[in-house]
Design a protein around this motif. Structure first.
Motif, PDB file in Angstrom:
ATOM      1  N   THR A   4      -1.168   3.739   2.281  1.00 24.81           N
ATOM      2  CA  THR A   4      -2.509   3.325   2.658  1.00 24.81           C
ATOM      3  C   THR A   4      -2.428   2.818   4.082  1.00 24.81           C
ATOM      4  O   THR A   4      -1.713   1.855   4.362  1.00 24.81           O
ATOM      5  CB  THR A   4      -3.025   2.195   1.745  1.00 24.81           C
TER       6      THR A   4
ATOM      7  N   TYR B  30     -15.453   6.828  -5.784  1.00 25.55           N
ATOM      8  CA  TYR B  30     -14.787   5.580  -5.415  1.00 25.55           C
ATOM      9  C   TYR B  30     -15.591   4.418  -5.970  1.00 25.55           C
ATOM     10  O   TYR B  30     -16.820   4.380  -5.847  1.00 25.55           O
ATOM     11  CB  TYR B  30     -14.658   5.434  -3.904  1.00 25.55           C
TER      12      TYR B  30
ATOM     13  N   GLY C  44      -5.893   7.005   4.207  1.00 27.21           N
ATOM     14  CA  GLY C  44      -4.779   7.256   3.311  1.00 27.21           C
ATOM     15  C   GLY C  44      -3.971   8.456   3.752  1.00 27.21           C
ATOM     16  O   GLY C  44      -4.480   9.354   4.445  1.00 27.21           O
TER      17      GLY C  44
ATOM     18  N   GLY D 111       0.791  -1.223   0.000  1.00 27.65           N
ATOM     19  CA  GLY D 111       0.000   0.000   0.000  1.00 27.65           C
ATOM     20  C   GLY D 111       0.823   1.273   0.000  1.00 27.65           C
ATOM     21  O   GLY D 111       0.333   2.323   0.436  1.00 27.65           O
TER      22      GLY D 111
ATOM     23  N   LYS E  66     -11.886  -0.778  -7.286  1.00 28.94           N
ATOM     24  CA  LYS E  66     -11.024  -0.314  -6.197  1.00 28.94           C
ATOM     25  C   LYS E  66     -10.227   0.926  -6.588  1.00 28.94           C
ATOM     26  O   LYS E  66      -9.070   1.087  -6.190  1.00 28.94           O
ATOM     27  CB  LYS E  66     -10.071  -1.437  -5.746  1.00 28.94           C
ATOM     28  N   THR E  67     -10.842   1.796  -7.361  1.00 31.65           N
ATOM     29  CA  THR E  67     -10.184   3.024  -7.793  1.00 31.65           C
ATOM     30  C   THR E  67     -10.795   4.219  -7.076  1.00 31.65           C
ATOM     31  O   THR E  67     -12.007   4.408  -7.105  1.00 31.65           O
ATOM     32  CB  THR E  67     -10.313   3.219  -9.309  1.00 31.65           C
ATOM     33  N   LEU E  68      -9.936   5.002  -6.426  1.00 33.27           N
ATOM     34  CA  LEU E  68     -10.342   6.232  -5.761  1.00 33.27           C
ATOM     35  C   LEU E  68      -9.920   7.415  -6.623  1.00 33.27           C
ATOM     36  O   LEU E  68      -8.752   7.520  -7.009  1.00 33.27           O
ATOM     37  CB  LEU E  68      -9.695   6.330  -4.375  1.00 33.27           C
TER      38      LEU E  68
ATOM     39  N   ILE F 148      -6.064   6.934  -7.351  1.00 37.31           N
ATOM     40  CA  ILE F 148      -5.377   5.879  -6.605  1.00 37.31           C
ATOM     41  C   ILE F 148      -5.951   4.521  -6.989  1.00 37.31           C
ATOM     42  O   ILE F 148      -7.150   4.278  -6.858  1.00 37.31           O
ATOM     43  CB  ILE F 148      -5.518   6.081  -5.082  1.00 37.31           C
TER      44      ILE F 148
ATOM     45  N   ASN G 237     -11.363   6.340   6.224  1.00 39.62           N
ATOM     46  CA  ASN G 237     -12.378   5.595   5.485  1.00 39.62           C
ATOM     47  C   ASN G 237     -13.712   5.633   6.209  1.00 39.62           C
ATOM     48  O   ASN G 237     -13.789   5.904   7.413  1.00 39.62           O
ATOM     49  CB  ASN G 237     -11.936   4.145   5.302  1.00 39.62           C
TER      50      ASN G 237
ATOM     51  N   ASN H  37      -6.266   0.360  -6.570  1.00 34.88           N
ATOM     52  CA  ASN H  37      -6.293  -0.666  -5.521  1.00 34.88           C
ATOM     53  C   ASN H  37      -6.481  -0.066  -4.131  1.00 34.88           C
ATOM     54  O   ASN H  37      -5.852  -0.490  -3.164  1.00 34.88           O
ATOM     55  CB  ASN H  37      -5.009  -1.512  -5.566  1.00 34.88           C
ATOM     56  N   TYR H  38      -7.370   0.936  -4.045  1.00 31.19           N
ATOM     57  CA  TYR H  38      -7.678   1.494  -2.740  1.00 31.19           C
ATOM     58  C   TYR H  38      -8.714   0.587  -2.082  1.00 31.19           C
ATOM     59  O   TYR H  38      -9.769   0.312  -2.663  1.00 31.19           O
ATOM     60  CB  TYR H  38      -8.199   2.927  -2.849  1.00 31.19           C
TER      61      TYR H  38
ATOM     62  N   TYR I 266       3.417   8.085  -0.446  1.00 29.93           N
ATOM     63  CA  TYR I 266       2.035   7.686  -0.206  1.00 29.93           C
ATOM     64  C   TYR I 266       1.982   6.426   0.650  1.00 29.93           C
ATOM     65  O   TYR I 266       2.792   5.503   0.485  1.00 29.93           O
ATOM     66  CB  TYR I 266       1.303   7.421  -1.524  1.00 29.93           C
TER      67      TYR I 266
END
Length: 346
Positions: A229, A285, A234, A197, A290-292, A257, A314, A259-260, A227
Motif C-alpha cells: 500500500t 470499496y 496500491g 501495508g 476498509k475492504t477493497l 484487500i 486513490n 484494511n485498505y 503487495y
C-alpha cells in the motif's frame, strides 16, 4: 506429520449431533478429512442431522475456497518437511502464552483456527499473539482483531473462528462441487496487509494428478506475490518464478484487500503500464470496513509476463475524475460511480 487428521465425529461409540457438527467444522482444516466410524455403529454422516449438514457444507466450502493455499502448503511440506497443521508456538516461539495453547492451531503460517471444543458453547475465548490479525469468519469479517485474549461468538450456524495474519497474500478460488471443477475457476487473492501495508505469498500449481518423483524434473508453476500500500495507491507485483510449458492456468479475476485506507480510483488501474478496465459494477470499496474488492473477468493473465505489476491510485479530490462521455451526463456518471462505496472519505 503433514498429512494428518482424525475420524471425524468419532470411530467407536455413538456420537451426538453437536459433537459431530463441531468436529465437522474443525476437521475441514485438517489435511486428512473424513467422517468415519466402525462397522455396526449408528450412521453419523452429516445428512443424519440437518444442522450438521448445513455446518459441514459451510466448512467444506471454505476448505475448497482455500485449496490453492492448502495445496501450496503441502507442496512446500513435500520439498522441505515443513508442517501444514502446526502449533501456534511454531510461529510465535517467544510467546509463552502459546506454549500450552492446545485448543488452537495454525493452518500454515498465515491462518489461525480456534475451534469449539466444549459442549453447549456458543463463543470461544481466543488468544491471538502479538501481530496484525483479521477476522476471516462471520464475526467482523475483514476487520482487525486486537491481539491478546478476546471472546468471539461461535454459534453452530457460523464458521468457527478463523483469523488471517497480517503480511499475507493468500491464493484461493470460488469453490465448486468437486476439486476438478474448482481448479477451472478463476484465481483470487486475499490480501491481509501488515501494519506497514505490505503482504507476501506464494502459489504452487501443477496438474493435480502427477506423483512427484523428483522436484527438479516435476512440471509446475510457482508465483510469488508482493503487495504494497503506497502513499497514493496500491501496488501488486506477481513474479512467475517457475514455469510449466504444459499446464494451463485460469486467469486471476478477484483481489480482496483488507484494511485498505482510502477509496481507489477504479479508472487508474494499469498492468505493466497499460490501462486496464475495471468492472465498476462488481468492484467495491467500503469506507466503513476498509475492504477493497476488485473483480473483473480476465483481469490478469498469469502467463503473460515473467513479472506482472498491477498498480492504481486513490481518489484524490472531492469528486471522481470522470472523463466526458458523449451522450452521457457527466454529473449522473459521477453519482453512479460514487454509489460503489458505502461511505466516502475524500
Amino acid at each position: 506429520m503433514e498429512y494428518v487428521g482424525s475420524d471425524v465425529c468419532g470411530f467407536i461409540g455413538t456420537t451426538t449431533e453437536e459433537l459431530c457438527l463441531r468436529w465437522q467444522q474443525m476437521g475441514a482444516f485438517h489435511s486428512f478429512f473424513r467422517n468415519h466410524n466402525t462397522i455396526g455403529a449408528p450412521a453419523q454422516d452429516p445428512a443424519v442431522w440437518p444442522s450438521v449438514a448445513a455446518a459441514t457444507k459451510q466448512a467444506n466450502l471454505f476448505r475448497y475456497q482455500y485449496l490453492p493455499y492448502l495445496f501450496s502448503l503441502h507442496f512446500v511440506a513435500s520439498q522441505s518437511g515443513a508442517s501444514v497443521i502446526r502449533p501456534v508456538f511454531f510461529e510465535f516461539p517467544t510467546d509463552a502464552e502459546t506454549f500450552n495453547l492446545g485448543y488452537e492451531f495454525m493452518w500454515g503460517p498465515r491462518m489461525l483456527v480456534s475451534p469449539v471444543i466444549y459442549q453447549g458453547t456458543t463463543s470461544v475465548n481466543v488468544y491471538l499473539p502479538t501481530d496484525t490479525w483479521y477476522s476471516l469468519f462471520d464475526y467482523k469479517y475483514g476487520s482487525i482483531i486486537s491481539p491478546g485474549y478476546t471472546t468471539v461468538p461461535a454459534p453452530t450456524t457460523s464458521r468457527i473462528p478463523v483469523f488471517v495474519r497480517g503480511m499475507s497474500v493468500i491464493p484461493r478460488q470460488t469453490p465448486s462441487t468437486t476439486t476438478t471443477a474448482t481448479r477451472q475457476n478463476p484465481f483470487e487473492l486475499l490480501i491481509a496487509p501488515c501494519s506497514m501495508g505490505k503482504g507476501l505469498g506464494t502459489l504452487y500449481w501443477d496438474d493435480g494428478e502427477t506423483i512427484v518423483n523428483d522436484f527438479n524434473s516435476h512440471d509446475y508453476h510457482q508465483f510469488d506475490f508482493i503487495y504494497n500500500t503506497t502513499s497514493t495507491g496500491g501496488l501488486l507485483t506477481i513474479n512467475h518464478s517457475k514455469k510449466s510449458s504444459k499446464i494451463s492456468l485460469p486467469t486471476l479475476d478477484i483481489i480482496e484487500i483488507f484494511n485498505y485506507p482510502k477509496a481507489p480510483n477504479f479508472r487508474s488501474f494499469t498492468i505493466n503500464g497499460k490501462t486496464v478496465n475495471i468492472n465498476v459494477q462488481q468492484s467495491t470499496y467500503s469506507g466503513i470496513t476498509k475492504t477493497l474488492y476488485i473483480s473483473t473477468q480476465g483481469l490478469i493473465d498469469l502467463t503473460s509476463s515473467d513479472s506482472i505489476v498491477l498498480q492504481w491510485s486513490n481518489v484524490g479530490s472531492s469528486v471522481f475524475e470522470v472523463p466526458s462521455v458523449s451522450g452521457v451526463d457527466n454529473g449522473k456518471m459521477k453519482a453512479l460511480n460514487t454509489n460503489r462505496y458505502e461511505e466516502l472519505y475524500f
